[in-house]
Design a protein around this motif. Sequence first.
Motif, PDB file in Angstrom:
ATOM      1  N   GLY A   1      57.712  38.479  23.513  1.00 22.51           N
ATOM      2  CA  GLY A   1      56.635  39.355  23.966  1.00 22.51           C
ATOM      3  C   GLY A   1      56.026  40.120  22.814  1.00 22.51           C
TER       4      GLY A   1
ATOM      5  N   ARG B   1      45.401  44.984  36.316  1.00 24.00           N
ATOM      6  CA  ARG B   1      46.682  45.248  36.935  1.00 24.00           C
ATOM      7  C   ARG B   1      47.806  44.733  36.038  1.00 24.00           C
ATOM      8  NH1 ARG B   1      43.433  47.596  39.208  1.00 24.00           N
ATOM      9  NH2 ARG B   1      42.943  47.731  41.439  1.00 24.00           N
ATOM     10  N   GLU B   2      48.949  45.331  36.175  1.00 25.52           N
ATOM     11  CA  GLU B   2      50.105  44.879  35.400  1.00 25.52           C
ATOM     12  C   GLU B   2      50.460  43.449  35.785  1.00 25.52           C
ATOM     13  OE1 GLU B   2      54.757  46.157  34.499  1.00 25.52           O
ATOM     14  OE2 GLU B   2      53.480  47.373  35.799  1.00 25.52           O
ATOM     15  N   GLY B   3      50.649  42.606  34.784  1.00 24.81           N
ATOM     16  CA  GLY B   3      50.926  41.196  35.035  1.00 24.81           C
ATOM     17  C   GLY B   3      49.705  40.317  35.020  1.00 24.81           C
ATOM     18  N   SER B   4      48.524  40.895  34.724  1.00 24.62           N
ATOM     19  CA  SER B   4      47.306  40.089  34.675  1.00 24.62           C
ATOM     20  C   SER B   4      47.408  39.055  33.567  1.00 24.62           C
ATOM     21  CB  SER B   4      46.086  40.989  34.439  1.00 24.62           C
ATOM     22  OG  SER B   4      45.952  41.919  35.483  1.00 24.62           O
ATOM     23  N   ARG B   5      46.882  37.866  33.838  1.00 16.29           N
ATOM     24  CA  ARG B   5      46.886  36.816  32.823  1.00 16.29           C
ATOM     25  C   ARG B   5      45.828  37.121  31.786  1.00 16.29           C
ATOM     26  NH1 ARG B   5      46.083  30.826  34.863  1.00 16.29           N
ATOM     27  NH2 ARG B   5      48.058  31.364  35.861  1.00 16.29           N
TER      28      ARG B   5
ATOM     29  N   ALA C   1      51.729  36.157  31.769  1.00 15.82           N
ATOM     30  CA  ALA C   1      52.317  36.468  33.059  1.00 15.82           C
ATOM     31  C   ALA C   1      51.468  35.865  34.159  1.00 15.82           C
ATOM     32  CB  ALA C   1      52.413  37.982  33.223  1.00 15.82           C
ATOM     33  N   PRO C   2      52.009  35.701  35.380  1.00 20.63           N
ATOM     34  CA  PRO C   2      51.219  35.141  36.479  1.00 20.63           C
ATOM     35  C   PRO C   2      50.074  36.052  36.838  1.00 20.63           C
ATOM     36  CG  PRO C   2      53.320  36.008  37.249  1.00 20.63           C
ATOM     37  CD  PRO C   2      53.381  36.002  35.768  1.00 20.63           C
TER      38      PRO C   2
ATOM     39  N   SER D   1      47.460  38.437  38.706  1.00 14.09           N
ATOM     40  CA  SER D   1      47.457  39.332  39.852  1.00 14.09           C
ATOM     41  C   SER D   1      46.248  40.234  39.829  1.00 14.09           C
ATOM     42  CB  SER D   1      48.731  40.185  39.865  1.00 14.09           C
ATOM     43  OG  SER D   1      48.786  40.999  38.718  1.00 14.09           O
ATOM     44  N   SER D   2      45.245  39.914  38.992  1.00 12.07           N
ATOM     45  CA  SER D   2      44.052  40.721  38.886  1.00 12.07           C
ATOM     46  C   SER D   2      42.837  39.823  38.866  1.00 12.07           C
ATOM     47  CB  SER D   2      44.094  41.580  37.613  1.00 12.07           C
ATOM     48  OG  SER D   2      42.857  42.183  37.381  1.00 12.07           O
TER      49      SER D   2
END
Length: 246
Positions: free
Chosen positions: A204, A220-224, A237-238, A240-241
């Motif tokens: 990371g 959002r947290e986890g946005s690609r 990350a997968p 989500s935004s």
Amino acid sequence: MNRHKRIAPLALLSVVVGFGALLGAWKYSAVKEAAAASASQPEPMETVTAVAAVAREQRPTTTAVGTVLALRSVSLRNELPGTVQRVNLTPGEIVEAGTVLVALDVSVEEAELAANKAQAQLADTVYRRLSRLRESGAVSQDELDRAKAELDVAQAGIRRARAVIARKTIRAPFRARVGIADLHPGQYLDQGTLLTTLQGVGNGVHVDFTVAQQVAAQLREGSRWKSSQAPPHSRPAPPSSPWMPA
């Protein structure tokens, strides 16, 4: 005299009218010829391309300029002064945790360690002998305690010499990429000299970038995220935004 003055304008008007008539006739003939030529030409062809429609996910994107930062980074400095004996710093190279990077001269400390070991061995022999004699009452408790104290001092000297040797042997604290370094064997280093920088290499990274307020409100947290120069060992990350920074 007046008659001649009237004839001159009429003659000029006749010339202009005649020239206009000739020009009109020539223009009419040219247009007629062009129409005949175009009528004989074939009708132009049009190219049509057909593509099958495919359903795809669409999401708004934005572009941002940012800085990729390692999760862990340190400025490597020596705790103790000394002369460089060995250097293993290659800029850009990835080193594993525990790798020896810089080794200072420890010949004096190694001699002290050998002397302390010999002293500790002698103190241990004396202490064991006095312990047996103390059981038979041949020596006093004070003599036995003094022998024990001498053994403890010798063992502490061993630990101190080993600690100094370890502090003069600089190792990589974690898996990292070596920065710029300019060290050479035989070079004397004062305490706290900057040796190089280490940038941690892992799964990371931190990405520092700025975006417009309306875009930031939808992140959002986890946005690609997608980068033109993605750092090594990074995993997106997968999603989500609805926004995907490019």
